[in-house]
Motif scaffolding. Structure first.
Motif, short mmCIF file in Angstrom:
data_model
loop_
_atom_site.label_atom_id
_atom_site.label_comp_id
_atom_site.label_asym_id
_atom_site.label_seq_id
_atom_site.Cartn_x
_atom_site.Cartn_y
_atom_site.Cartn_z
N ASN A 195 104.87 -37.64 64.09
CA ASN A 195 106.11 -38.32 64.46
C ASN A 195 106.78 -38.81 63.18
OD1 ASN A 195 104.82 -40.09 67.43
ND2 ASN A 195 105.24 -37.93 67.10
N ARG A 242 99.50 -38.24 65.18
CA ARG A 242 99.18 -38.59 66.57
C ARG A 242 98.01 -37.75 67.08
NH1 ARG A 242 102.98 -41.34 69.33
NH2 ARG A 242 101.12 -41.78 70.57
N ALA A 252 105.84 -47.82 72.31
CA ALA A 252 105.65 -48.09 73.74
C ALA A 252 104.40 -48.97 73.90
CB ALA A 252 105.49 -46.77 74.49
N PHE A 288 99.40 -42.19 73.02
CA PHE A 288 99.71 -40.79 73.28
C PHE A 288 99.82 -40.52 74.78
CE2 PHE A 288 99.35 -36.26 73.49
CZ PHE A 288 100.00 -35.84 72.35
N PRO A 289 100.83 -39.77 75.29
CA PRO A 289 101.87 -39.08 74.53
C PRO A 289 103.15 -39.89 74.37
CG PRO A 289 101.98 -38.38 76.80
CD PRO A 289 100.91 -39.44 76.73
N ASP A 290 103.09 -41.20 74.58
CA ASP A 290 104.29 -42.01 74.38
C ASP A 290 104.52 -42.26 72.89
OD1 ASP A 290 104.87 -42.23 77.09
OD2 ASP A 290 103.59 -43.99 77.33
N ALA A 291 105.69 -42.82 72.58
CA ALA A 291 105.98 -43.21 71.20
C ALA A 291 105.08 -44.38 70.82
CB ALA A 291 107.46 -43.63 71.09
N VAL A 334 97.44 -33.80 66.25
CA VAL A 334 97.96 -32.90 67.27
C VAL A 334 99.49 -32.85 67.17
CG1 VAL A 334 98.07 -34.68 69.09
CG2 VAL A 334 97.82 -32.28 69.72
N LYS A 335 100.11 -33.92 66.60
CA LYS A 335 101.56 -33.98 66.43
C LYS A 335 101.86 -34.95 65.32
CE LYS A 335 105.68 -32.76 67.67
NZ LYS A 335 106.12 -33.09 66.29
#
Lengths: 157, 157
Positions: B81, B99, B112, B106-109, B78-79
């Motif tokens: 990084n 990700r 995290a 998700f949606p944190d780094a 979906v993304k």
């Protein structure tokens, strides 16, 4: 590419802009935990670096490296972190983050939880932070000068 | 540039290498929380991107973008990084991380803390994770093929 109404990065905030051209802007993240934390934001709503053309990607990265270079010269961080994440806001924005041994996350990533600091470490950080904040005007000035030397630069109208 | 004895990235691990040339290697991070998490590691012990020459930096980034591109094609995250941090190991290594909404951060780094998941979410993740792990051989194959198309490529000897 048109703006996406729900996207916070599709609206520009002139108060935090250090420099811009037709394609991107360089902004001050104004994060007191990381004085000098700078972002490079693509104006158009694009999610991934590989959605850009080769020429667009080259231009964006050349700006990121100017930021890193000036940040190193002016603020002397122990390390620079560069990241393009966008899980929460899928609109290309690079984080360029100066790191210091005294900062609240070192040596972890800035997205990790803050570590415990002793009162002495907090005091040392506050003194250091104030010194760094005093360098911001010079840092931004040097950054604008360096960015205007980029090949092909023309000021945004 | 000579190896730095205390640096874990100055020693190569052939077991995780997907591809390499004279200057860098592409490795499988083998992180079960993020199947397809890939790293691009510069062979020489260099700390910052702006310590590289322009040509070296262009080459390194061109490999990072091939990784992102193939990763998107083969694993449909979906993304994506991308990050170069190096606070703990100041030897240039890029993280290229797919990700998904079901992943543990998700949606944190990814740096995290893991969020709480319900048993149903855990089960859904395990099913998804197994599907993704089944795609790894094809992903690595496509990645090698794409990297060998890079201009100026010659196999490491």
């Amino acid at each position: 590419m048109s703006a996406t109404p729900s996207c916070p990065l599709c609206t520009r905030n002139p108060l935090v802009e250090i420099w811009s051209d037709d394609q991107l802007r360089v902004t001050d993240a104004q994060d007191p935990d990381f004085p000098g934390f700078t972002r490079v934001v693509w104006h158009a709503h694009v999610s991934e670096m590989t959605d850009l053309t080769h020429a667009e990607r080259e231009h964006l990265m050349s700006v990121v490296w100017v930021v890193e270079s000036v940040l190193r010269n002016e603020l002397s961080p122990v390390k620079v972190n560069v990241a393009q994440l966008g899980n929460q806001v899928p609109h290309i924005h690079w984080h360029v983050i100066p790191r210091w041994r005294l900062d609240s996350r070192f040596p972890d990533a800035v997205w990790a939880p803050a570590r415990e600091r002793t009162p002495e470490q907090n005091l040392a950080w506050e003194v250091f932070q104030e010194q760094q904040l005093n360098l911001m005007a010079d840092y931004h000035h040097a950054l604008r000068n360096a960015l205007e030397q980029l090949p092909g630069y023309r000021a945004a109208t």
